[in-house]
Every structure is written in C-alpha cells, then in structure tokens.
Design an enzyme around this catalytic site. Structure first.
Site, PDB file in Angstrom:
ATOM      1  N   ARG A  49      36.400  41.444  40.361  1.00  0.00           N
ATOM      2  CA  ARG A  49      38.023  42.366  39.840  1.00  0.00           C
ATOM      3  C   ARG A  49      37.766  43.443  40.511  1.00  0.00           C
ATOM      4  NH1 ARG A  49      35.693  43.051  33.322  1.00  0.00           N
ATOM      5  NH2 ARG A  49      33.730  43.438  34.974  1.00  0.00           N
ATOM      6  N   ASP A  51      39.531  47.030  41.526  1.00  0.00           N
ATOM      7  CA  ASP A  51      40.401  48.229  41.785  1.00  0.00           C
ATOM      8  C   ASP A  51      42.175  48.465  42.134  1.00  0.00           C
ATOM      9  OD1 ASP A  51      37.540  48.693  39.710  1.00  0.00           O
ATOM     10  OD2 ASP A  51      37.470  49.843  41.393  1.00  0.00           O
ATOM     11  N   TYR A 109      32.622  42.444  51.387  1.00  0.00           N
ATOM     12  CA  TYR A 109      33.916  43.387  51.265  1.00  0.00           C
ATOM     13  C   TYR A 109      33.890  43.951  52.682  1.00  0.00           C
ATOM     14  CZ  TYR A 109      35.124  44.170  46.214  1.00  0.00           C
ATOM     15  OH  TYR A 109      34.774  44.076  45.199  1.00  0.00           O
ATOM     16  N   ARG A 196      33.251  51.822  48.046  1.00  0.00           N
ATOM     17  CA  ARG A 196      34.497  53.337  49.032  1.00  0.00           C
ATOM     18  C   ARG A 196      33.049  54.723  49.022  1.00  0.00           C
ATOM     19  NH1 ARG A 196      39.128  53.175  44.761  1.00  0.00           N
ATOM     20  NH2 ARG A 196      39.229  55.551  45.166  1.00  0.00           N
TER      21      ARG A 196
END
Length: 268
Positions: A49, A51, A109, A196
């Site tokens: 999921r 953001d 990622y 992040r």
C-alpha cells in the site's frame, strides 16, 4: 477465476493506494475501471500500500471475477477507463491460492534523487530533490550498516500498523548518474515511511552533516526522534515484488518487464 495484474502509476494527485471514503485513490480508480470490463463489482488486493504521492513502476494486485475475458481486455480494455497517470502493464491468470500480498517474499523500492542546485521542472513529482552536493560513497558506507535483519523502529512512522518493527533489508545500493542519484532497496517487508526515513538519514550523511557511522546509533536507539525528518514522497517508486516460481509470474513482477497480457498461444 483469479487474475494478477502488474501496474505502474504516478502517485501525485492521488491520496495513496488504499481505498478511502472520499475516493481519489489508486485502488478506487482501478476497481472502477476493472468493473467496466467485468460488468460486476471488483475488489483488488495489492502487494503493497503506497502512500499519497508515492509512485509505482511495478505494483502487483490480484482479484477474483466471474467474467471470462481475453487477457488483453484486462490490459488494453481496462486502460481505456484509467486516467493517464495509471496503466495496467500485464495480466495473468493465477491459482486461487495466489495472494498478491501474503505470497510475496520481498518488496523492492527505488528512490530517484535529483542532486543539483536548481529544483526540477521536467521531472517535478518524479524525483526527490536535494540542492546540497552529496557524497555517494559516504552514503553507501552508511547504507551498509542497515543491511540485514534489524529492529527498524527508528525509521518507523508513528501511525505504522505493522505487527513487528523487525525487518530484513537485503539490499540498499546507491549509484550516481550525472545529477541523478538512484537508491535501490529490497526487503522482506517495509514499515510505514521506512524508505523515506532512511533516505532522509542518508542525505544527512551525504551532505556531511553526519558521519557515515551515525546510522549505527540511530538504528540501535530504536528512537524515531533521533533520525532525520521524513523525506519527500516525490521520487519514491514501488519497483518490484518477489514471488516464488511456483506462481508462474517469472520476471513480470520486476519493473524492467514491460509485457502486455497474451493468451495461452502467446497472441496479444
């Protein structure tokens, strides 16, 4: 019948992946488009999921349907009902036991960071930006500290719903090409904002504000307040999902694959 899809999307302008009452999410938009082809209500399950503002060059989802359509209908047909920011890349029929989230063995990622004195224009929303010159070698030395299985509480958002902060980070590679710095991460799973928050810490090291060994203290502390602020979602991409070969998805779930759906005879 259960189908798996590969997607790419630009997260800018959407409220993230997960369905919300107010709509404007990737999930809501995709389910509407699938319903137009299926002629029935469709609910999808995603591998991860993302953001608000986060992109995907390879998101994997699955859904069940009673509708019998050629695989091209689930690709080109669905794309007709999707905005330009979202595209289905491929479709495959899978075993009913396949689950996009729970069958995944790892997620990947990629963070694309523009490192120059002037903010981006052409790549706005597609890259993060740091105007301070960054030392990639020092960033990689710091990144190596995070490889392995650790308690990543110091890189976890307060609203994270994961049952355990212990994750196994298999890969964190950093390379520069001109003004662009690419960070590739692969782990069994990621905590909310984990990537992040890691990127924010590595930028502190690259800019010379912290030593390359600073992340040892941050990691050991398990204290989010000791780490750097959460970095921008711009430039963050879900770039792949790993599955065992038994599911027959091959290399389709890595972002370099760009195949469209085809039938059993290989025809598109």
């Amino acid at each position: 019948m259960r189908l798996a899809l590969g997607l790419e999307y630009l997260g800018r302008g959407f409220s993230g992946w997960q369905s919300q009452p107010a709509g404007c999410t990737i999930q809501d938009t995709l389910e509407f488009a699938l319903g137009q082809i299926a002629g029935e209500t469709i609910r999808v399950v995603a591998a991860g999921r993302t953001d608000a503002g986060v992109n995907a060059s390879m998101q994997v989802v699955h859904f069940d349907t009673q509708a019998e359509r050629p695989l091209t209908a689930w690709v080109r047909g669905v794309n007709r009902f999707l905005p330009e920011e979202i595209a289905v890349l491929w479709a495959r029929e899978v075993d009913d036991a396949f689950h996009a989230r729970f069958c995944a063995t790892a997620r990947r990622y990629r963070y694309m960071l523009l490192n120059r004195g002037v903010r981006p224009a052409l790549l706005r929303g597609g890259v993060g930006w740091c105007h301070n010159p960054l030392n990639v070698h020092g960033m990689q030395m710091a990144a190596n500290i995070l490889i392995g299985e650790h308690d990543f509480s110091a890189f976890r958002a307060a609203e994270c719903q994961a049952k355990s902060p212990i994750k196994h980070l298999y890969q964190l590679d950093i390379r520069r090409q001109g003004a662009l710095i690419q960070l590739d991460l692969r782990a069994n799973a990621f905590l909310h904002h984990m990537v992040r928050n890691i990127v924010g810490c590595l930028i502190q090291v690259g800019a010379g504000r912290r030593s390359s060994t600073w992340l040892e203290d941050v990691l050991a502390s398990r204290d989010r307040k000791l780490a750097a602020p959460t970095f921008s979602p711009d430039g963050l991409y879900l770039s792949g999902v790993d599955y065992e070969n038994v599911w027959g998805l091959g290399d389709l779930t890595i972002s370099d694959a760009r195949e469209v759906g085809c039938d059993d005879k290989g025809r598109v």
